[in-house]
Write a protein that holds these residues in place. Structure first.
Motif, mmCIF file in Angstrom:
data_model
loop_
_atom_site.group_PDB
_atom_site.id
_atom_site.type_symbol
_atom_site.label_atom_id
_atom_site.label_comp_id
_atom_site.label_asym_id
_atom_site.label_seq_id
_atom_site.Cartn_x
_atom_site.Cartn_y
_atom_site.Cartn_z
ATOM 1 N N GLU A 33 -89.158 -24.024 -37.955
ATOM 2 C CA GLU A 33 -90.507 -25.226 -38.620
ATOM 3 C C GLU A 33 -90.158 -26.370 -38.898
ATOM 4 O OE1 GLU A 33 -93.555 -25.425 -42.596
ATOM 5 O OE2 GLU A 33 -92.628 -23.533 -42.154
ATOM 6 N N ARG B 184 -90.862 -30.409 -36.621
ATOM 7 C CA ARG B 184 -91.825 -31.019 -37.165
ATOM 8 C C ARG B 184 -91.110 -32.737 -36.805
ATOM 9 N NH1 ARG B 184 -90.079 -34.098 -42.936
ATOM 10 N NH2 ARG B 184 -88.655 -32.651 -42.832
ATOM 11 N N HIS C 19 -92.393 -33.271 -33.462
ATOM 12 C CA HIS C 19 -93.327 -34.402 -33.362
ATOM 13 C C HIS C 19 -92.540 -35.407 -33.911
ATOM 14 C CE1 HIS C 19 -97.224 -34.655 -36.249
ATOM 15 N NE2 HIS C 19 -97.146 -35.205 -35.349
ATOM 16 N N LEU D 61 -94.772 -23.246 -32.630
ATOM 17 C CA LEU D 61 -95.566 -23.745 -34.042
ATOM 18 C C LEU D 61 -96.602 -22.448 -33.958
ATOM 19 C CD1 LEU D 61 -96.849 -27.194 -35.168
ATOM 20 C CD2 LEU D 61 -95.315 -25.555 -36.302
ATOM 21 N N LEU E 222 -100.531 -23.060 -43.607
ATOM 22 C CA LEU E 222 -99.775 -24.970 -43.252
ATOM 23 C C LEU E 222 -99.229 -24.792 -42.314
ATOM 24 C CD1 LEU E 222 -97.755 -24.786 -46.720
ATOM 25 C CD2 LEU E 222 -99.688 -25.962 -45.906
ATOM 26 N N ARG F 37 -101.093 -27.984 -39.047
ATOM 27 C CA ARG F 37 -99.719 -29.187 -38.435
ATOM 28 C C ARG F 37 -100.130 -28.503 -36.956
ATOM 29 N NH1 ARG F 37 -93.965 -27.956 -39.486
ATOM 30 N NH2 ARG F 37 -93.985 -30.491 -37.689
ATOM 31 N N MET G 224 -103.333 -30.677 -35.987
ATOM 32 C CA MET G 224 -102.597 -32.093 -36.749
ATOM 33 C C MET G 224 -102.371 -32.498 -35.149
ATOM 34 S SD MET G 224 -101.946 -32.634 -40.008
ATOM 35 C CE MET G 224 -101.346 -34.237 -40.418
#
Length: 946
Positions: free
Chosen positions: A834, A838, A841, A853, A873, A877, A880
């Motif tokens: 995770e 991030r 991203h 993800l 969550l 994400r 998004m």
């Protein structure tokens, strides 16, 4: 009624002083019959605590009065001629006073006086050995509490001297020689006793008439455990036989003397010389023997096999033991012949070495029963069997049986041989071991030190063939147990210092480096190496110990269970989880066929399965169940308040934390903290585990200052105090100085707390130190979980600094390690994935971030369920990122679902009766805070700030 005995004792004293013995006896018997125990118990349940504290003095007075009454009655019975009744009373009073010795030094004087009176009674009953034992004990106690010129001390000295003279006269009558003259001569026993340096060069041969006296003296000294004197007497006997007897015609006299010397040599730990002496006896007898199974050859061969097993020369001993069956002793001599019993004892201790514990236990019990019916209770062979039996019961976790056996054995030795006989050192060692397992560290330390002291005193400093002083194995094993006790208390520096000395002392013994004693020493020392930051050395020592066990010929598979358990635990510590899984699986296969498995090993296996269920199978429920089983087994074995149970409960709490069962975590933490603090105090190294868990609990609750405080306490315990104090004060330049391997976990937890508080510079230093310590512990090229976590933590900080490229490299390296060590489904790996998504991203790599993800969502759904907050969550994400990629529209629905779930977790429903307001998550149509809904605005703002 509580003062019944106290009052009537005073009344009896008046009768006694008036010369009315009969009425005095009648009064005391009547009072003791009505009140058999002291009245007024210390803790009266009907009274408040302050009441019974105030009455403690009265209680002591009543207990003293009760003992004094029984003592007075014993004296009166003695004076009136009721000697048997007086003996029973004195025995009871002595037992009571010995139990009270630990509570009051004043008891020492009273006990000496009672033993002095009891000694005179034993003499009246013509029990001279018992009289001497009691007299010597009274002499020691009175000289300790009074002064040598005191009249009572003089009386006891004269009494003991008179008994000693009587014993010499009896020896003279039996041996037909002038014993006093021999003892006073320049070339006999007096000179032998004066030679304290264990040097036998000055020992000269005696005359032929001295041989019977020397033989009797050897038996007397050897049976009492006075090994130094027995050695000198046996050596002088052998010299005397060689000097005065034609060995061609009186060969058997020489063989008997040589066997005596071999026995005492093995007792003193001089195994090589003992084996060589027995070999000479066999060679001297072999040409006159009718067959290989002749009794003249059997006895020395059996003794030789026993000495070889004690030395750790298992291969040669096994060859001799295998020949026993060809001698057909049971068919030819019967089951109760001394040679058969001794042969069965040798076979039993060989089975112990081979790991066939159940079979060895039954055989030792059978040997003990036969010896009880044929030997006196303090015979050296019977005592040896009982020691071996009790030691085996301890190894098999049969603690209750072992405790009873050791207690009875100690009483027998104290009664017949005294407290300073060598056999008492073996008893004290077993008592210390049992107390160590029970968590009584003070009592364990006292008994183990006493065992080493008695062994050193009785064995002395024997010289080996090379002229160097040898250390007795009992001194080494007792010292090793003291080090193990220190390690159990969390005193790791102290334990390490003792172990370093013990290892040097081992090489001064005549034990083989392939002996099981050395393997056991290596196994315990390996545990200390792991805790003090030497994991690689720990693994090497365990592997060496395992190889030693496998070298024993005829080894049973059961013998490898304990070794495999230790090896598997170290493989887990080194991060080799799959290797540990294979070791545990092979051990479980062994146990399916095993006839017996000690309960301690069963508990350890459950503990290993619990760790592997989480680390390998990612089965939290399975790990929880195995931890509960391990805790239950340990509680049944050592009790609920034992510190080992508390340490298991702390580990179990980590699993409960992964399951988000925070109430269970708090419960386990409180119980474990209470047990460890009460057992060891606040200065023990074990408290670092408590502090670390407390810090994680505070961190999860958002109480970062409290978390930081308790984690600093853990670091002060696990690191060198100077370095840790400077580090906490902000001096990050000094290199880490770990005392235990737990420093890595402390630094990680502290770094994470500082990261959450926004103190990125401090967090960076802590995680860098964690990384450097991990590399120094496990190797630069090793892939260990702590190294991986350190890299991931450093990548988090690089993200905060905006250094995305460096963050990606660090996180990818840590993730690759975790995938190899753990698996892609493990919670720790999923968290790192995770974090990596991030970073991708932020770097603009939306496609790989989205794919990652999806994998994370699949893993978390299988692990936590699709409605869990973490899964929601991930959904948000992912939506998004897909919106940023242009794949879907604004991710409104996933975000609203996630917000509603957060509200249901955080915003509590009002207490009963406080109104009918419901949390936001319970509404049918959750308000959208982005549209400025007045009712929903406040909660949404609070959540955003949070």
């Amino acid at each position: 009624p509580n003062f019944l005995v106290a009052f009537w004792r005073e009344y009896a004293v008046v009768h006694h002083e008036n010369g009315d013995e009969a009425n005095a006896v009648e009064v005391l018997k009547d009072a003791l019959a009505k009140q058999t125990e002291p009245g007024l118990p210390l803790r009266d349940p009907q009274r408040a605590p302050q009441d019974w504290r105030d009455r403690a003095y009265v209680v002591g007075y009543l207990e003293d009065a009760h003992v004094a009454a029984r003592r007075l009655l014993a004296e009166l019975c003695y004076s009136t001629g009721a000697l048997r009744e007086s003996e029973q009373l004195y025995t009871g009073v002595i037992s009571t006073l010995k139990d009270a010795l630990a509570d009051s030094a004043r008891v020492e004087l009273e006990l000496g006086k009672v033993e002095w009176a009891a000694a005179k009674l034993s003499k009246e009953n013509v029990k001279h050995e018992e009289a001497m034992s009691r007299g010597q004990s009274a002499q020691k106690r009175l000289h300790k509490t009074l002064y040598p010129e005191h009249p009572l001390c003089k009386q006891v000295d004269e009494f003991v001297a008179a008994l000693d003279r009587r014993q010499k006269q009896e020896m003279q009558a039996a041996g037909g020689a002038d014993v006093d003259a021999l003892l006073q001569g320049s070339d006999m026993l007096k000179d032998l006793g004066a030679q304290d340096d264990d040097n036998l060069d000055s020992v000269t041969a005696g005359e032929t008439a001295h041989i019977p006296v020397l033989q009797q003296e050897f038996e007397a000294q050897y049976s009492k455990g006075h090994l130094r004197m027995a050695h000198k007497v046996a050596f002088k006997l052998l010299c005397t036989v060689e000097a005065n007897v034609d060995t061609g015609t009186h060969e058997e006299d020489w063989c008997s003397a040589a066997i005596m010397l071999a026995k005492v040599l093995s007792k003193r730990g001089l195994y090589t010389q003992s084996v060589e002496m027995l070999e000479q006896v066999i060679e001297a007898r072999v040409h006159r023997a009718d067959s290989d199974g002749d009794l003249k050859l059997i006895f020395p061969r059996i003794e030789q096999a026993i000495v070889l097993i004690m030395q750790g020369n298992y291969e040669r001993a096994y060859e001799t033991v295998r020949r026993f069956e060809g001698w057909h002793l049971m068919e030819n001599l019967g089951n109760d012949h001394p040679a058969v019993i001794r042969m069965q004892y040798a076979q039993a201790i060989m089975l112990v070495a081979q790991g066939a514990q159940s079979e060895a236990l039954e055989q030792l019990k059978a040997v003990k029963e036969k010896q009880l019916s044929t030997l006196v209770h303090y015979h050296e062979e019977l005592l040896g069997t009982q020691v071996q039996l009790a030691e085996l019961q301890v190894r098999m976790s049969l603690f209750e049986d072992a405790s009873k056996g050791v207690e009875a054995l100690g009483s027998t030795i104290e009664k017949h041989l005294g407290t300073q006989a060598f056999a008492m050192s073996e008893v004290r060692y077993l008592q210390g071991w049992l107390m160590l397992l029970a968590g009584d560290y003070k009592g364990s330390d006292d008994f183990l030190r006493e065992a080493a002291r008695i062994a050193s005193l009785t064995v002395g400093k024997p010289l080996g063939e090379d002229g160097k002083v040898r250390v007795h194995p009992m001194v080494v094993t007792s010292s090793a147990k003291i080090a193990e006790k220190s390690m159990s208390q969390g005193r790791f520096d102290e334990a390490r210092n003792i172990y370093d000395t013990v290892l040097k002392s081992f090489y001064a013994t005549e034990l083989k480096p392939t002996s099981l004693s050395f393997a056991e020493l290596q196994e315990v020392y390996a545990s200390l190496c792991e805790r003090t930051g030497r994991p690689i050395e720990s693994l090497q020592r365990l592997q060496e110990a395992s190889e030693i066990r496998q070298l024993v010929p005829g080894m049973h598979a059961d013998a490898m269970v304990h070794s495999n358990v230790l090896l598997a635990q170290q493989e887990i510590n080194m991060g080799n989880y799959r290797g540990a899984r294979e070791t545990v699986d092979s051990t479980l296969i062994i146990l399916e066929k095993a006839t017996f498995c000690p309960r301690l090993d069963k508990c350890s296996l459950s503990h290993l399965q619990a760790q592997l269920a989480f680390l390998v199978e990612v089965d939290l429920d399975g790990a929880d169940a195995h931890y509960k089983e391990a805790i239950s087994l340990q509680q049944a074995l050592v009790g609920e308040a034992h510190p080992s149970v508390a340490l298991l409960q702390l580990e179990h709490a980590y699993i409960l934390m992964e399951k988000k069962d925070f109430e269970g975590v708090d419960s386990q933490l409180k119980v474990a903290n209470s047990t460890i603090t009460l057992t060891f105090g606040k200065a023990t190294g074990h408290l670092s585990a408590v502090h670390r868990l407390q810090g994680l609990v505070h961190r999860n609750k958002g109480k970062y200052e409290e978390a930081d405080y308790v984690l600093q306490s853990a670091l002060l315990v696990d690191g060198s105090r100077d370095w840790a104090a400077a580090f906490i004060a902000g001096d990050y330049a000094r290199p880490p100085q770990p005392r235990t391997v737990q420093v890595v976990q402390d630094l990680e937890a502290m770094g994470r707390v500082q990261y959450r508080r926004g103190h990125f510079e401090a967090a960076d230093h802590m995680l860098k130190h964690m990384h450097s310590v991990s590399l120094s512990l496990y190797g630069e090229d090793a892939e260990h979980p702590t190294t991986a976590r350190a890299l991931v933590g450093l990548s988090d900080l690089r993200v905060e600094y905006g250094q995305y490229v460096e963050a990606e490299a660090l996180c990818r390296k840590g993730l690759d390690m975790q995938k190899k060590i753990l698996s892609t489904k493990h919670p720790h790996t999923l968290r790192t994935m995770e974090q990596y998504s991030r970073i991708l991203h932020l770097c603009g790599d939306f496609e790989n971030a989205a794919n990652l993800l999806k994998d994370i969502k699949q893993g978390l759904t299988a692990f936590l369920g699709k409605e869990h907050l973490q899964v929601r969550l991930i959904d948000a994400r992912l939506a998004m990122i897909q919106y940023a990629m242009g794949i879907q529209k604004r991710p409104r629905a996933p975000l609203i679902q996630c917000l509603a779930l957060i509200e249901s977790k955080i915003i509590k429903a009002p207490a009963a009766g406080a109104g009918k307001a419901k949390p936001a998550a319970a509404k049918k149509n959750p308000a959208n805070p982005m549209k400025g809904d007045a009712k929903a605005g406040a909660p949404a703002a609070d959540l955003k700030i949070s």
